[in-house]
Design an enzyme around this catalytic site. Sequence first.
Site, PDB file in Angstrom:
ATOM      1  N   TYR A  49      -1.787  -1.354  10.390  1.00  0.00           N
ATOM      2  CA  TYR A  49      -1.877  -1.522   8.931  1.00  0.00           C
ATOM      3  C   TYR A  49      -0.590  -1.042   8.262  1.00  0.00           C
ATOM      4  CZ  TYR A  49      -3.862  -1.271   4.199  1.00  0.00           C
ATOM      5  OH  TYR A  49      -4.109  -1.444   2.851  1.00  0.00           O
ATOM      6  N   SER A  70       0.861  -1.193   0.000  1.00  0.00           N
ATOM      7  CA  SER A  70       0.000   0.000   0.000  1.00  0.00           C
ATOM      8  C   SER A  70       0.888   1.231   0.000  1.00  0.00           C
ATOM      9  CB  SER A  70      -0.870   0.014   1.258  1.00  0.00           C
ATOM     10  OG  SER A  70      -1.508   1.273   1.415  1.00  0.00           O
TER      11      SER A  70
END
Length: 249
Positions: A155, A142
Amino acid sequence: MGFANKTVVITGAGNGIGRGVALLFAEKGANVVIADIDEHAGVETADIIKKQGGTALFVRTDVRSASDIVALMKATQQTYGSIDILINNAGKVLFKSPYEVTVEEWDDVIQTNLRSTFLCAREAATYMRNNADGGSIVNIASSRAIMSEPNSESYAATKGGIVAITHALAASFSQDRISVNAISPGWIETGDYTKLTKADHEQHLSKRVGKPADIARACLFLTAKENDFVTGVNLIVDGGMTRKMIYEE
Ligand SMILES: NC(=O)c1ccc[n+]([C@@H]2O[C@H](COP(=O)([O-])OP(=O)(O)OC[C@H]3O[C@@H](n4cnc5c(N)ncnc54)[C@H](O)[C@@H]3O)[C@@H](O)[C@H]2O)c1
């Protein structure tokens, strides 16, 4: 780029980006194995592929479970005779204040996103290394591996970790002719694209929000045999958002 007779395993292919990746590989002639904890969605992805004339197998898999991962790769090998490509895509997001995240929540995000990427890569590679022409692995990271909003520690840690193990695995698996790369998506809309606003689109250098197909095409590029000179990279596919300099007025 030819994918006929290639077998690709895609985790989290029941929904969103993973489904988009599965549909494109199927369109290009690959045998597609859909590994997801969501049985309903996974079966639906397989049914769509079969209705379009493609080849697909759903294997219910919780990527937090080491034994599920072993069973997934074994079922793939037994059904199609090889594992050529792995897309480590399954993931979950947790936005919660670092003061409030529990140890259980932290561990769950790490196991779902990061540990699974390592375990799936290792298990798939044990089969890929027996192929005449090796294999290819893509890990979905990401842009949050390198940039942050508040309350995203677990995350961000998994995505930074995925970028790091990508180059480590590229080094370890090179002897087995297995390329390992990461893709770092920015904003990829998996819901109703028509509901996005002009501001949503215009803030990107590309002047549009991303779609699952943008990531799917990047997966094709990184896993095509003729592109095996590319290994260990993190390809950022984000409409330019991580290259946009912003000073508040
Ligand atoms: N959509 C974005 O804007 C975006 C941006 C950057 C990175 N990503 C990454 O892309 C990947 C896919 O994201 P998405 O937006 O399509 O998410 P999504 O929630 O739409 O799909 C994720 C899929 O993973 C599956 N999954 C979750 N936990 C699992 C588990 N334990 N075992 C097996 N399957 C499991 C879910 O059932 C679902 O089908 C994720 O790794 C995510 O972090 C997405």
